[in-house]
Every structure is written in C-alpha cells, then in structure tokens.
Design an enzyme around this catalytic site. Structure first.
Site, short mmCIF file in Angstrom:
data_model
loop_
_atom_site.label_atom_id
_atom_site.label_comp_id
_atom_site.label_asym_id
_atom_site.label_seq_id
_atom_site.Cartn_x
_atom_site.Cartn_y
_atom_site.Cartn_z
N TYR A 142 65.62 16.55 33.14
CA TYR A 142 66.41 15.20 33.50
C TYR A 142 66.80 14.74 32.87
O TYR A 142 67.30 13.26 32.21
CB TYR A 142 65.54 14.26 34.68
CG TYR A 142 65.37 14.15 35.91
CD1 TYR A 142 65.27 15.54 36.71
CD2 TYR A 142 65.73 13.66 36.65
CE1 TYR A 142 65.37 15.79 37.82
CE2 TYR A 142 64.93 13.51 38.13
CZ TYR A 142 65.59 14.58 38.62
OH TYR A 142 65.15 14.72 40.37
N LYS A 191 58.86 28.78 37.80
CA LYS A 191 59.81 30.34 37.89
C LYS A 191 59.88 30.81 36.62
O LYS A 191 60.36 31.38 35.96
CB LYS A 191 61.71 29.73 37.65
CG LYS A 191 62.57 30.48 38.48
CD LYS A 191 62.10 30.76 39.76
CE LYS A 191 62.92 32.46 40.20
NZ LYS A 191 62.78 32.75 41.36
N ASP A 223 60.87 29.40 44.93
CA ASP A 223 60.70 29.87 45.43
C ASP A 223 59.71 30.21 46.90
O ASP A 223 60.35 29.41 47.95
CB ASP A 223 61.97 30.89 45.37
CG ASP A 223 61.88 32.30 44.58
OD1 ASP A 223 60.53 31.94 44.21
OD2 ASP A 223 62.49 33.29 44.93
N ASP A 247 60.44 17.23 42.36
CA ASP A 247 62.01 16.67 43.58
C ASP A 247 61.64 16.73 44.85
O ASP A 247 62.13 16.32 45.43
CB ASP A 247 63.44 16.19 42.47
CG ASP A 247 63.93 15.32 43.18
OD1 ASP A 247 63.76 14.08 43.39
OD2 ASP A 247 65.26 15.42 42.75
N ASP A 251 60.45 16.24 48.77
CA ASP A 251 61.22 15.66 49.95
C ASP A 251 60.73 16.90 50.92
O ASP A 251 60.64 16.21 52.20
CB ASP A 251 63.06 16.70 49.65
CG ASP A 251 63.55 14.51 49.20
OD1 ASP A 251 63.18 13.91 48.15
OD2 ASP A 251 64.32 15.04 49.53
C1 IPM Z 1 63.26 10.89 43.26
C2 IPM Z 1 65.04 10.43 43.47
C3 IPM Z 1 65.13 10.32 41.87
C4 IPM Z 1 64.82 11.96 41.19
C5 IPM Z 1 66.57 10.26 41.67
C6 IPM Z 1 66.99 8.59 43.27
C7 IPM Z 1 67.20 9.49 40.37
O1 IPM Z 1 65.18 11.73 44.06
O2 IPM Z 1 62.54 9.44 42.27
O3 IPM Z 1 62.83 11.73 43.64
O4 IPM Z 1 65.66 12.95 41.48
O5 IPM Z 1 64.18 11.61 40.64
MG MG Z 2 64.23 12.93 44.59
#
Ligand code: IPM
Ligand code: MG
Length: 358
Positions: A142, A191, A223, A247, A251
C-alpha cells in the site's frame, strides 16, 4: 471525565451511522458521568466537494489533537472520475499514515441471535465463530514505491511490497498480546513460499513468538488461509497478517459472519490513540433512507471506550445494549431476513441508547 473525539462522518451512509454512534455515546456519558466533546471534520468525497482535496490539513490537525477519531465511511460513485491520488479512499490511507495507525484490529464474530445469517452450513459454524484479524496498516504494498515505466514488453506499472523487521515485530507484538487475552493462538498468514518479504515476515514473527511461550503459533500461506476460513473457521483465534492480505481476508471473514453491518474495527498506534470505524463501506445507494445498520459504528464506539479511554464498564454497557436489542427481536433491514421488528437507522440508535440509559 472529558474526552475529545474527532468525528469524520464521511460519505454515503457514513453520516447516518456516525450520528447514531454519537447518540449512544451521549447516553453512555449521561449514565456514567462523562462528557464527550465532538469536533466534526471532513475527509473523502465530502472534503473533495468542499475543499477540492480528500484530506485537508485541518482534518489531520483536528484528529491529532483529539483523544480518538470516529469515522463513518468514505467514497462513492460520484468521485469515480477523480484521479487516483485524490480519490476519497486516499483520505483513509493518508489518515492511517499521518496518525501512525499501524495496527488494524478487525474482529469477526457470529452473534448468537443471528447465527442463521452466516452463509456457511451450521455444522461449519458449530457453536459460533470468534476470531480477530490483526492487519498491518501502514506498510507493505500500500505504501511501497510505485510508479510507471517502460519495459521490453511496453509500458508497465509497479507497486513494491516491502516490510522492515521493525514493522513486522511491532504488529506481531500486538497480535501476541491480544492472543494472551483470548484463546492463545496466533495464525500468521504470508506467502513465504514465493515472496522474500514474507520470508522475513515469517522469521521475525517466529522470533517475537519466543517471548510468548504460552501462545501457539501457526503459519499459513495466504491461499490456504482463505480456504481454511470457509472450511474450518473455528480453528482461528488471532490472524496476524500484512496490509494487503489483511484487506482481502478481513472482507472474507466479515462475510462469513453473515452480518457485515455489525462488525466494528479499530486502527491503533503505540499508546492509547485510535481511529474507530465500521468494517462496511459507504453504501451510497441507501444513504439517507434509514436502511443503514448503525450497529457496526456503535460497536466501534464501544471499542473506543475500551481501547482508548479504558472505560471497560461503559464499553460493556454498549455491547450489552446491542445484545439486548437483538435478543428482543429488533432488526435492521440488512439482518432482518423476514424476522423480527425492523427499525430504521435512527430508531435503532434510539433503542440502543435507551437500553443504555435503563
Ligand atoms: C479497508 C478498505 C481500504 C483498504 C480502502 C478503502 C482504501 O478496503 O479499510 O479495508 O484497502 O484498506
Ligand atoms: Mg478492505
């Protein structure tokens, strides 16, 4: 006591859900005798509209001067055509870096009253799911060198994944300290079969683990980890991982709980300062409709009470009020599934605030 909170409502449903978290904090203040002082500042799309930039200096200054930051969500289709380095999302990255928030804590748990909301089979969820992802937040790909260049194959772009031992060590400590207060297991995800940065990651984590003989350390390739999360999520207690892998996995983890509208997060630095926000995004399609679920932001405020202000009873009171809300059969639109009594964003905040006052 007096506590200073910088509030960044953001875009889409951000202002809707933040407003309810403030209502709940005020109920906590009234019951326990605290005063929360809010300073509202802009970031993301709202700041682009007002100032022509996603993260005004004023916002960073106000955040730095506060004891903690409460953030809604940023972004939306309205700003899709803004150049990459000025997109609303850049405001988040800028805040994380400027405030030194290197540790992102994302709990993923199944609420007993919502157990059937998980998309996983009941035998996989078993008696529940309670894990936390500790994601490194100010390093890796990032923030590594990035750019464009010409190559033999034509124009190309690159983003560099780089981690220093120091960065790995400090996030690993956060994960091990957290595991000590939980079920004493850390799964480090990397990884290392391919990436040099992951090999340093794995070696450094192993080194840190020597200071925590009671904590079991497991290493998984990313993975495999993403597969294990849906195959046997109960094996996880604390997942420790890099910015990019965290990240993606966070999710996935939030989705398997079936209630992403319920999940809070904290971004921390050394010391008590932190930025607290829901895991979900800005959902611009339902902004202002009363359909947004404010509970993730309300539970983020509970994390703020506990982790930054050290107000343990107050944090418990918020979490208990949320439990009672669910247990009494109240629902928001996203978690209703045809059951319970569906309340609007505002009614939800009011109901939870009332449970705290009671
Ligand atoms: C998160 C989001 C952010 C990230 C984006 C919006 C930049 O997806 O906080 O997980 O990738 O960190
Ligand atoms: Mg995210």
């Amino acid at each position: 006591m007096n506590y200073k909170i910088a509030v960044i409502p953001g875009d889409g449903i951000g202002p809707d859900v933040v407003g309810e978290a403030i209502r709940v904090l005020d109920a906590v203040g009234a019951r326990f005798g605290h005063h929360f002082e809010y300073t509202k500042v802009l970031a993301g799309g709202a700041a682009i509209d007002a100032y022509g930039q996603c993260l005004p200096e004023e916002t960073v200054k106000t955040a730095r001067a506060a004891d903690a930051v409460l953030l809604g969500a940023v972004g939306g289709p309205k700003w899709d055509d803004v150049p990459g380095d000025q997109r609303p999302e850049r405001a988040l990255l800028g805040l994380r870096k400027a405030l030194g928030l290197y540790a992102n804590i994302r709990p993923a748990m199944v609420f007993p009253d919502l157990a059937d909301a998980s998309p996983l089979k009941p035998e996989i969820i078993g008696s529940g799911l309670d894990l936390v992802i500790v994601r490194e937040l100010t390093g890796g790909i990032y923030f590594g060198e990035k750019g464009r260049r010409d190559t033999d194959l034509g124009p190309a772009a690159y983003d560099v994944e780089q981690y220093s031992e120091m960065e790995i060590r400090r996030i690993a400590r956060i994960a091990f300290d957290m595991a000590m207060k939980r079920r004493k297991k850390v799964t480090s995800v990397d990884k290392a079969n391919v990436l040099e940065s992951s090999r340093l990651w794995r070696k450094t984590v192993a080194d840190v683990s020597k200071d925590y003989p009671e904590v079991e350390l497991d290493n998984l390739y990313v993975d495999n980890a993403s597969m294990q999360l849906v195959r046997n999520p109960q094996q996880f207690d604390v997942i420790l991982t890099s910015n990019l892998f965290g990240d993606i996995l966070s999710d996935e983890a939030s989705q398997i709980t079936g209630s992403i509208g319920m999940l809070p997060s904290a971004s921390l630095t050394d010391g008590s300062f932190g930025m607290y926000e829901p895991v979900h995004g800005s959902a611009p399609d339902i902004a202002g409709t009363g359909k947004a679920n404010p509970i993730a932001t309300i539970l983020s405020a509970a994390m703020m009470l506990r982790d930054t202000f050290g107000l343990l009873d107050e944090a418990d009171a918020v979490e208990k009020a949320v439990d009672q809300f669910l247990h009494d059969g109240f629902r928001t639109a996203d978690i209703a599934r045809g059951q319970g009594r569906v309340l609007s964003t505002r009614e939800t905040g009011e109901k939870i605030a009332a449970f705290i006052g009671a």
